[in-house]
Design an enzyme around this catalytic site. Structure first.
Site, PDB file in Angstrom:
ATOM      1  CG  ASN A   7      -9.046   0.431  -2.728  1.00  0.00           C
ATOM      2  OD1 ASN A   7      -9.492  -0.546  -2.123  1.00  0.00           O
ATOM      3  ND2 ASN A   7      -7.898   1.024  -2.402  1.00  0.00           N
ATOM      4  CE  LYS A   9      -8.366   3.483   0.127  1.00  0.00           C
ATOM      5  NZ  LYS A   9      -7.679   4.721   0.438  1.00  0.00           N
ATOM      6  CG  HIS A  96      -3.434   0.804  -1.740  1.00  0.00           C
ATOM      7  ND1 HIS A  96      -3.249   1.491  -0.563  1.00  0.00           N
ATOM      8  CD2 HIS A  96      -4.310   1.532  -2.479  1.00  0.00           C
ATOM      9  CE1 HIS A  96      -4.002   2.592  -0.585  1.00  0.00           C
ATOM     10  NE2 HIS A  96      -4.653   2.636  -1.736  1.00  0.00           N
ATOM     11  CD  GLU A 165      -4.059   4.916  -5.403  1.00  0.00           C
ATOM     12  OE1 GLU A 165      -5.200   5.374  -5.464  1.00  0.00           O
ATOM     13  OE2 GLU A 165      -3.712   4.049  -4.605  1.00  0.00           O
TER      14      GLU A 165
END
Ligand code: PGA
Length: 247
Positions: A7, A9, A96, A165
């Site tokens: 990921n 970002k 997320h 997560e």
């Protein structure tokens, strides 16, 4: 099949594709390559370009988020699953913690999941407790709520992957003990089993995964792969995770 999902970002420009080319070169020669899948979620700006390049290769390109409406709408700066699919995305992250903290509610996440699946994107649905919830012992309850408020048995579970997560672990270098993690993953799978009965989605771990921390996870058979933030921006660090996991 295990997953290694990077990921990015808010990182990357067109030439950052060189990072992925190196990962792809490693993958092609890796004796363990049939055991896992590599997926990268670059920012929206790079999805079309990267998807074209990796079209017939082994790295899959996904999105970090999608909007909670189908096809087109008059929402400034919004990007729908339909639009992502049309430029080659195969996966999308949804939920997320960065986006939850910016206002994504369960209702929005539910619509995001619905439209992503409708538009043939596979969903990586992210869940996780924050530091306070961990401290007061409500982790398992929080995770259960995050799952049941968004997922239901009518969804096609073979197109869904869960990424656990813990928020206190993202970007902090702190990781759960393997005992803690095992207990949590088993709990998540149990809840998923209640929702879907069969074809329970894969469950990944994310939060400060790097070439070193991955060693403490490799004996946990319950983990189906990893969602990797910081360490996915370097081909060497990302490859080290895969190497150390199978060593
Ligand atoms: P991290 O991020 O690997 O940098 O902790 C994980 C994530 O946010 O997906």
């Amino acid at each position: 099949m295990k997953y290694f999902i990077g990921n990015w970002k808010m990182f990357g420009v067109p030439k950052s594709i060189n990072i992925l080319k190196k990962i792809n070169d490693f993958y092609k020669k890796d004796v363990n390559r049939n055991k896992y899948k590599v997926i990268i979620t670059p920012p929206y700006t790079l999805i079309e370009n990267y998807s074209k390049y990796f079209k017939n290769k082994k790295i899959f390109v996904g999105s970090q988020n999608c909007y909670q409406k189908d096809q087109f709408s008059s929402n400034t700066a919004a990007v729908s699953s339909y639009m992502l699919k049309k430029v080659g995305a195969k996966f999308t992250l949804i939920g997320h913690s960065d986006n939850r903290s910016e206002g994504d509610t369960d209702k929005m996440l539910k619509d995001k999941v619905k439209f992503a699946l409708k538009n043939n994107l596979k969903v990586v649905f992210c869940i996780g407790e924050n530091h306070k919830e961990k401290k007061n012992g409500s982790t398992l309850n929080v995770l259960k709520k995050q799952l049941i408020n968004v997922l239901n048995k009518k969804l096609d579970s073979k197109d869904i992957v869960i990424a656990y997560e813990p928020i206190w672990s993202i970007g902090t270098g702190k990781i759960p003990t393997s005992q803690e993690l095992k207990k949590t993953i088993v709990h998540i799978k149990k809840e998923l089993h209640k929702i879907f009965k069969k074809n329970v989605p894969a469950v990944l771990y994310g939060g400060s995964v790097d070439g070193n921390s991955v060693k403490s996870f490799k004996d946990l058979k319950e983990i189906d792969g990893f969602l990797i933030g910081g360490a996915s921006k370097s081909s060497k660090k990302f490859i080290d995770i895969i190497k150390n996991y199978y060593r």
